[in-house]
Design a protein around this motif. Structure first.
Motif, PDB file in Angstrom:
ATOM      1  N   SER A 142       0.822  -1.214   0.000  1.00  0.00           N
ATOM      2  CA  SER A 142       0.000   0.000   0.000  1.00  0.00           C
ATOM      3  C   SER A 142       0.853   1.260   0.000  1.00  0.00           C
ATOM      4  O   SER A 142       0.377   2.338  -0.373  1.00  0.00           O
ATOM      5  N   SER A 161      -4.338  -5.088  -7.602  1.00  0.00           N
ATOM      6  CA  SER A 161      -5.646  -5.395  -7.031  1.00  0.00           C
ATOM      7  C   SER A 161      -5.579  -5.443  -5.512  1.00  0.00           C
ATOM      8  O   SER A 161      -6.476  -4.939  -4.826  1.00  0.00           O
ATOM      9  N   TYR A 164      -5.294  -1.818  -4.009  1.00  0.00           N
ATOM     10  CA  TYR A 164      -6.447  -0.936  -4.043  1.00  0.00           C
ATOM     11  C   TYR A 164      -7.726  -1.542  -3.474  1.00  0.00           C
ATOM     12  O   TYR A 164      -8.685  -0.806  -3.226  1.00  0.00           O
ATOM     13  N   VAL A 165      -7.753  -2.845  -3.226  1.00  0.00           N
ATOM     14  CA  VAL A 165      -9.002  -3.460  -2.787  1.00  0.00           C
ATOM     15  C   VAL A 165      -9.517  -2.928  -1.458  1.00  0.00           C
ATOM     16  O   VAL A 165     -10.739  -2.849  -1.258  1.00  0.00           O
ATOM     17  N   ARG A 167      -9.330   0.180  -0.437  1.00  0.00           N
ATOM     18  CA  ARG A 167      -9.476   1.638  -0.501  1.00  0.00           C
ATOM     19  C   ARG A 167     -10.865   2.052  -0.983  1.00  0.00           C
ATOM     20  O   ARG A 167     -11.515   1.362  -1.766  1.00  0.00           O
ATOM     21  N   ILE A 170     -11.591   2.592  -4.926  1.00  0.00           N
ATOM     22  CA  ILE A 170     -11.259   1.447  -5.783  1.00  0.00           C
ATOM     23  C   ILE A 170     -11.919   1.553  -7.157  1.00  0.00           C
ATOM     24  O   ILE A 170     -11.343   1.131  -8.162  1.00  0.00           O
ATOM     25  N   LYS A 173      -9.827   3.201  -9.507  1.00  0.00           N
ATOM     26  CA  LYS A 173      -8.571   2.491  -9.777  1.00  0.00           C
ATOM     27  C   LYS A 173      -8.757   1.238 -10.633  1.00  0.00           C
ATOM     28  O   LYS A 173      -7.780   0.563 -10.946  1.00  0.00           O
ATOM     29  N   LEU A 201     -12.418  -9.112  -6.427  1.00  0.00           N
ATOM     30  CA  LEU A 201     -12.689  -7.712  -6.105  1.00  0.00           C
ATOM     31  C   LEU A 201     -14.062  -7.492  -5.446  1.00  0.00           C
ATOM     32  O   LEU A 201     -14.145  -6.807  -4.430  1.00  0.00           O
ATOM     33  N   THR A 206     -15.646  -4.835  -0.664  1.00  0.00           N
ATOM     34  CA  THR A 206     -15.630  -3.553  -1.369  1.00  0.00           C
ATOM     35  C   THR A 206     -17.057  -3.200  -1.757  1.00  0.00           C
ATOM     36  O   THR A 206     -17.991  -3.971  -1.558  1.00  0.00           O
TER      37      THR A 206
END
Length: 210
Positions: A142, A161, A164-165, A167, A170, A173, A201, A206
């Motif tokens: 990160s 992946s 950013y997963v 965040r 995402i 991104k 994802l 998320t």
């Protein structure tokens, strides 16, 4: 995959460690040492690799930390898993194989847990020589800038992946993530990675949906 693993280690381990390793000899040992109740937050991989010195081997143990914060006691968890690995691999009359412990972290919050085991111990200096001592290698994906994420296309797609997963941004991104997937040349690998991303994802807590 051996090639992806070799690419990861050669790019994210210290050069003085890489210089000792024969990356052509890497193999994955399938046993997991994480307790069932901890697998929501942790996963692991154990590798065996030959050193360039003939007849010598090393275990590389990666603990994937899936929490959004740094667990201050992760070094204690590592010690327990390392002892279990040695117990399972011990051969009568043989020395124990060395273990290189790695923590892979991709949470948003800064990693502040000590990487040195003895930082967890409250004891006078005169007693510390009687207590375990080791340091783990931290790979904090990160905190690595996008342009500094290295490796082959498959590895970079996985690292983007995982970066950013957790965040909130995402969705913004996804272009970065899937552009790295499209750089994979082998069609079979491209399709497999695309399927993996579409499964991973949305499932990783998320706001994304299939």
């Amino acid at each position: 995959k051996p090639q992806t693993s070799r690419t990861f280690f050669s790019n994210y381990l210290p050069p003085q460690v890489c210089n000792l390793l024969d990356f052509t000899s890497i193999s994955v040992l399938k046993d997991s040492f994480v307790d069932a109740k901890m697998r929501v937050h942790l996963s692991d991989l154990l590798y065996q690799i030959q050193l360039k010195e003939p007849g010598q081997y090393l275990y590389i143990y990666i603990l994937f930390e899936h929490k959004s914060y740094a667990d201050e006691m992760v070094a204690l968890q590592l010690l327990r898993y390392m002892v279990t690995i040695w117990h399972h691999s011990q051969k009568k009359g043989k020395k124990l194989i060395g273990i290189l412990p790695i923590v892979f972290y991709h949470g948003e919050k800064a990693w502040q847990a000590p990487t040195n085991f003895q930082a967890l111990i409250d004891a006078p200096p005169a007693l510390r020589e009687y207590m375990p001592e080791f340091r783990y290698h931290l790979c904090n994906i990160s905190q690595i800038e996008d342009e500094d994420i290295k490796g082959d296309a498959e590895l970079k797609a996985a690292l983007f992946s995982m970066k950013y997963v957790p965040r909130k941004d995402i969705k913004e991104k996804l272009d970065t993530i899937f552009r790295s997937v499209l750089d994979i040349e082998a069609e079979e690998t491209l399709m497999a990675m695309t399927e993996a991303m579409l499964a991973y994802l949305p499932a990783a807590k998320t706001k994304l949906t299939i």
